[in-house]
Write a protein that holds these residues in place. Sequence first.
Motif, PDB file in Angstrom:
ATOM      1  N   VAL A  72       0.713  -1.157   0.014  1.00  0.00           N
ATOM      2  CA  VAL A  72      -0.126  -0.135  -0.013  1.00  0.00           C
ATOM      3  C   VAL A  72       0.873   1.200  -0.123  1.00  0.00           C
ATOM      4  CG1 VAL A  72      -1.877   1.167   1.135  1.00  0.00           C
ATOM      5  CG2 VAL A  72      -1.807  -1.093   1.230  1.00  0.00           C
ATOM      6  N   VAL A  73       2.008   1.186   0.730  1.00  0.00           N
ATOM      7  CA  VAL A  73       2.640   2.495   0.909  1.00  0.00           C
ATOM      8  C   VAL A  73       4.149   1.947   0.761  1.00  0.00           C
ATOM      9  CG1 VAL A  73       3.542   4.430   2.381  1.00  0.00           C
ATOM     10  CG2 VAL A  73       1.168   3.770   2.270  1.00  0.00           C
ATOM     11  N   MET A  74       5.012   2.670   0.128  1.00  0.00           N
ATOM     12  CA  MET A  74       6.315   2.242  -0.037  1.00  0.00           C
ATOM     13  C   MET A  74       7.252   3.403   0.318  1.00  0.00           C
ATOM     14  SD  MET A  74       6.421  -0.320  -3.538  1.00  0.00           S
ATOM     15  CE  MET A  74       5.741   1.038  -4.391  1.00  0.00           C
ATOM     16  N   CYS A  75       8.515   3.234   0.645  1.00  0.00           N
ATOM     17  CA  CYS A  75       9.478   4.425   1.097  1.00  0.00           C
ATOM     18  C   CYS A  75      10.787   3.884   0.559  1.00  0.00           C
ATOM     19  CB  CYS A  75       9.770   4.412   2.488  1.00  0.00           C
ATOM     20  SG  CYS A  75      10.851   5.845   3.045  1.00  0.00           S
ATOM     21  N   TYR A  76      11.587   4.599  -0.605  1.00  0.00           N
ATOM     22  CA  TYR A  76      12.436   4.053  -1.060  1.00  0.00           C
ATOM     23  C   TYR A  76      13.364   5.503  -1.360  1.00  0.00           C
ATOM     24  CZ  TYR A  76       9.820   5.232  -5.113  1.00  0.00           C
ATOM     25  OH  TYR A  76       8.967   5.872  -6.073  1.00  0.00           O
ATOM     26  N   ASP A  77      14.732   5.237  -1.912  1.00  0.00           N
ATOM     27  CA  ASP A  77      15.459   6.283  -2.527  1.00  0.00           C
ATOM     28  C   ASP A  77      15.400   6.282  -3.864  1.00  0.00           C
ATOM     29  OD1 ASP A  77      17.387   8.120  -2.984  1.00  0.00           O
ATOM     30  OD2 ASP A  77      19.177   6.920  -2.021  1.00  0.00           O
ATOM     31  N   PRO A  78      14.742   7.574  -4.471  1.00  0.00           N
ATOM     32  CA  PRO A  78      14.730   7.476  -6.012  1.00  0.00           C
ATOM     33  C   PRO A  78      15.923   7.251  -6.911  1.00  0.00           C
ATOM     34  CG  PRO A  78      13.473   9.390  -4.936  1.00  0.00           C
ATOM     35  CD  PRO A  78      14.456   8.401  -3.800  1.00  0.00           C
ATOM     36  N   LYS A  79      17.007   7.544  -6.203  1.00  0.00           N
ATOM     37  CA  LYS A  79      18.306   7.434  -7.003  1.00  0.00           C
ATOM     38  C   LYS A  79      18.866   5.953  -7.011  1.00  0.00           C
ATOM     39  CE  LYS A  79      20.103  11.723  -4.910  1.00  0.00           C
ATOM     40  NZ  LYS A  79      21.365  12.347  -4.372  1.00  0.00           N
ATOM     41  N   THR A  80      18.259   5.157  -6.297  1.00  0.00           N
ATOM     42  CA  THR A  80      18.804   3.628  -6.285  1.00  0.00           C
ATOM     43  C   THR A  80      17.801   2.720  -7.479  1.00  0.00           C
ATOM     44  OG1 THR A  80      17.255   3.105  -4.653  1.00  0.00           O
ATOM     45  CG2 THR A  80      19.680   3.443  -4.377  1.00  0.00           C
ATOM     46  N   VAL A  81      16.686   3.539  -7.982  1.00  0.00           N
ATOM     47  CA  VAL A  81      15.606   2.756  -8.826  1.00  0.00           C
ATOM     48  C   VAL A  81      16.066   3.005 -10.259  1.00  0.00           C
ATOM     49  CG1 VAL A  81      13.421   2.650  -9.320  1.00  0.00           C
ATOM     50  CG2 VAL A  81      13.927   2.836  -7.142  1.00  0.00           C
ATOM     51  N   PRO A  82      16.612   1.949 -10.947  1.00  0.00           N
ATOM     52  CA  PRO A  82      17.045   2.278 -12.269  1.00  0.00           C
ATOM     53  C   PRO A  82      15.989   2.524 -13.190  1.00  0.00           C
ATOM     54  CG  PRO A  82      17.035  -0.128 -11.977  1.00  0.00           C
ATOM     55  CD  PRO A  82      16.746   0.638 -10.635  1.00  0.00           C
ATOM     56  N   GLU A  83      16.044   3.089 -14.274  1.00  0.00           N
ATOM     57  CA  GLU A  83      15.135   3.412 -15.252  1.00  0.00           C
ATOM     58  C   GLU A  83      14.809   2.245 -16.265  1.00  0.00           C
ATOM     59  OE1 GLU A  83      15.541   6.962 -17.636  1.00  0.00           O
ATOM     60  OE2 GLU A  83      15.709   8.310 -15.774  1.00  0.00           O
ATOM     61  N   VAL A  84      13.541   1.770 -16.590  1.00  0.00           N
ATOM     62  CA  VAL A  84      13.193   0.565 -17.212  1.00  0.00           C
ATOM     63  C   VAL A  84      12.360   1.006 -18.375  1.00  0.00           C
ATOM     64  CG1 VAL A  84      11.954  -1.619 -17.129  1.00  0.00           C
ATOM     65  CG2 VAL A  84      13.285  -0.968 -15.262  1.00  0.00           C
ATOM     66  N   PRO A  85      12.890   0.768 -19.694  1.00  0.00           N
ATOM     67  CA  PRO A  85      11.903   1.344 -20.751  1.00  0.00           C
ATOM     68  C   PRO A  85      10.672   0.571 -20.663  1.00  0.00           C
ATOM     69  CG  PRO A  85      13.569  -0.025 -21.519  1.00  0.00           C
ATOM     70  CD  PRO A  85      13.902   0.167 -20.066  1.00  0.00           C
ATOM     71  N   LEU A  86       9.750   1.022 -21.187  1.00  0.00           N
ATOM     72  CA  LEU A  86       8.498   0.508 -21.662  1.00  0.00           C
ATOM     73  C   LEU A  86       8.279  -0.769 -22.522  1.00  0.00           C
ATOM     74  CD1 LEU A  86       6.210   3.369 -21.765  1.00  0.00           C
ATOM     75  CD2 LEU A  86       6.364   1.932 -19.719  1.00  0.00           C
ATOM     76  N   PRO A  87       7.506  -1.700 -22.357  1.00  0.00           N
ATOM     77  CA  PRO A  87       7.509  -2.738 -23.451  1.00  0.00           C
ATOM     78  C   PRO A  87       7.146  -2.324 -24.736  1.00  0.00           C
ATOM     79  CG  PRO A  87       5.747  -2.972 -21.734  1.00  0.00           C
ATOM     80  CD  PRO A  87       6.686  -2.088 -21.467  1.00  0.00           C
ATOM     81  N   PRO A  88       7.569  -2.895 -25.841  1.00  0.00           N
ATOM     82  CA  PRO A  88       7.343  -2.601 -27.191  1.00  0.00           C
ATOM     83  C   PRO A  88       5.533  -2.458 -27.565  1.00  0.00           C
ATOM     84  CG  PRO A  88       8.304  -4.653 -27.447  1.00  0.00           C
ATOM     85  CD  PRO A  88       8.622  -4.222 -25.926  1.00  0.00           C
ATOM     86  N   ASP A  89       4.983  -3.604 -26.684  1.00  0.00           N
ATOM     87  CA  ASP A  89       3.465  -3.698 -27.077  1.00  0.00           C
ATOM     88  C   ASP A  89       2.632  -3.096 -26.139  1.00  0.00           C
ATOM     89  OD1 ASP A  89       4.402  -5.326 -24.870  1.00  0.00           O
ATOM     90  OD2 ASP A  89       2.833  -6.751 -25.371  1.00  0.00           O
ATOM     91  N   TRP A  90       3.235  -1.987 -25.286  1.00  0.00           N
ATOM     92  CA  TRP A  90       2.422  -1.343 -24.323  1.00  0.00           C
ATOM     93  C   TRP A  90       1.482  -0.040 -25.006  1.00  0.00           C
ATOM     94  CZ3 TRP A  90       2.038   3.945 -22.871  1.00  0.00           C
ATOM     95  CH2 TRP A  90       1.568   4.225 -21.591  1.00  0.00           C
ATOM     96  N   LYS A  91       0.465  -0.152 -24.426  1.00  0.00           N
ATOM     97  CA  LYS A  91      -0.262   0.815 -24.979  1.00  0.00           C
ATOM     98  C   LYS A  91      -1.041   1.853 -23.881  1.00  0.00           C
ATOM     99  CE  LYS A  91      -2.091  -2.127 -28.703  1.00  0.00           C
ATOM    100  NZ  LYS A  91      -3.241  -2.701 -29.499  1.00  0.00           N
ATOM    101  N   ASP A  92      -0.975   3.054 -23.934  1.00  0.00           N
ATOM    102  CA  ASP A  92      -1.503   3.765 -23.160  1.00  0.00           C
ATOM    103  C   ASP A  92      -3.177   3.525 -22.831  1.00  0.00           C
ATOM    104  OD1 ASP A  92      -2.177   6.006 -21.460  1.00  0.00           O
ATOM    105  OD2 ASP A  92      -1.486   7.502 -22.558  1.00  0.00           O
ATOM    106  N   PRO A  93      -3.372   3.495 -21.455  1.00  0.00           N
ATOM    107  CA  PRO A  93      -4.936   2.926 -21.171  1.00  0.00           C
ATOM    108  C   PRO A  93      -6.068   4.390 -21.361  1.00  0.00           C
ATOM    109  CG  PRO A  93      -3.406   3.137 -19.270  1.00  0.00           C
ATOM    110  CD  PRO A  93      -2.555   3.080 -20.323  1.00  0.00           C
ATOM    111  N   ASN A  94      -5.348   5.191 -21.516  1.00  0.00           N
ATOM    112  CA  ASN A  94      -6.245   6.545 -21.547  1.00  0.00           C
ATOM    113  C   ASN A  94      -6.681   6.826 -22.867  1.00  0.00           C
ATOM    114  OD1 ASN A  94      -5.476   7.453 -18.560  1.00  0.00           O
ATOM    115  ND2 ASN A  94      -3.613   8.300 -19.357  1.00  0.00           N
ATOM    116  N   PHE A  95      -6.426   6.033 -23.552  1.00  0.00           N
ATOM    117  CA  PHE A  95      -6.761   6.046 -25.111  1.00  0.00           C
ATOM    118  C   PHE A  95      -8.056   4.785 -25.385  1.00  0.00           C
ATOM    119  CE2 PHE A  95      -3.266   8.620 -25.452  1.00  0.00           C
ATOM    120  CZ  PHE A  95      -3.467   9.574 -26.524  1.00  0.00           C
ATOM    121  N   ASN A  96      -8.330   4.257 -24.491  1.00  0.00           N
ATOM    122  CA  ASN A  96      -9.201   3.150 -24.456  1.00  0.00           C
ATOM    123  C   ASN A  96     -10.699   3.730 -24.265  1.00  0.00           C
ATOM    124  OD1 ASN A  96      -7.191   1.402 -24.862  1.00  0.00           O
ATOM    125  ND2 ASN A  96      -7.204   0.803 -22.745  1.00  0.00           N
ATOM    126  N   HIS A  97     -11.670   3.135 -24.941  1.00  0.00           N
ATOM    127  CA  HIS A  97     -13.166   3.240 -24.546  1.00  0.00           C
ATOM    128  C   HIS A  97     -13.672   2.015 -25.036  1.00  0.00           C
ATOM    129  CE1 HIS A  97     -13.935   3.868 -28.947  1.00  0.00           C
ATOM    130  NE2 HIS A  97     -12.727   4.402 -29.096  1.00  0.00           N
TER     131      HIS A  97
END
Length: 320
Positions: free
Chosen positions: A275-300
């Motif tokens: 529910v709640v997490m506490c972490y150091d943002p500098k230790t979290v690596p950036e992960v690219p989105l998968p190629p088949d990812w679709k923005d859910p805001n464009f779904n209807h």
Amino acid sequence: VTFSGAWPAAAYVQRTWPATLGRPSPLQRPGFGGPMRQAWRASTSKRYRIKRVLYPWKRELERESWDLLKQDMINYFQAQPQRDSTVNIRASAWPKFAMKEHLLEAGRLPAMITGWGPPRKVSFPKAEVERIAFDEPDGHLSHLFRGRLWRIHVGEWIEECVVSDVAVHPAEQELYFVRFRRHVPGKVTTLPIPVSLSGLWGCPGYRSGGHVDLAMPTIDCECVGERIPPPFVINVTNLRLEHPYSRITLDDIRDQLPEDGLTRFARHYSPDTEVVMCYDPKTVPEVPLPPDWKDPNFNHRSGRYHLTYTGFWPRQTTRQ
């Protein structure tokens, strides 16, 4: 020497005061003599200190007063009613042969009550419902709007419902339509209960430079009783910065559920859901989105929205 008329003060001092004695003080100048010189008095450097006497009876009262004040505060908060998010509101029947647009122009909010009985069309004062739905001046639809019990008074009828669907402007604080579903005791009603944090400024992880993330703004709960629980308030004063992260799970806040046992977390959750997490943002690596990812805001309901109109080249369609 006798002068006629006004003479500049600087010239007068220059003529009457020898240059070898230096620049005269304001009280030594000829223009400051007489009554002004006699009325001036130098201020004393003596400071008066108020002597405070620590009487024995006064010290005893100060020592014993905190216990009395604390008990008085406890009695006051215990006498307050329990936290309840139920809304009592009056509605009127939907006029016959009236369209939704006509009600909106008249300052009414059209709504429909369904589930466990015949559907009932009603209308509310639009300003009153929008004041409940948008409880922040710069925010949008509140999570509490869907996570509370609505007790609707329609004539001689009282309907206890929860919000199942709402039509709202995507950017402005304006409602168009609300659909309610009846809440019947003994039947399972699933609704999202909002979550808020408490004690963030005293959180050790936050003060150590960590980021406190509310991973679940709402928690789906299954209610079978007459009462819908109020929002969850999670205390983060014991949340520390750990590697890779520290967390608060659903199992840690199970004690906030009603004691009657008629409310539980939705069955699709696991006890270890974070529910709640506490972490150091500098230790979290950036992960690219998968190629088949679709923005859910464009779904209807019929497919997906596209940035170009249907029929233009390259041909695009909203159906899949």
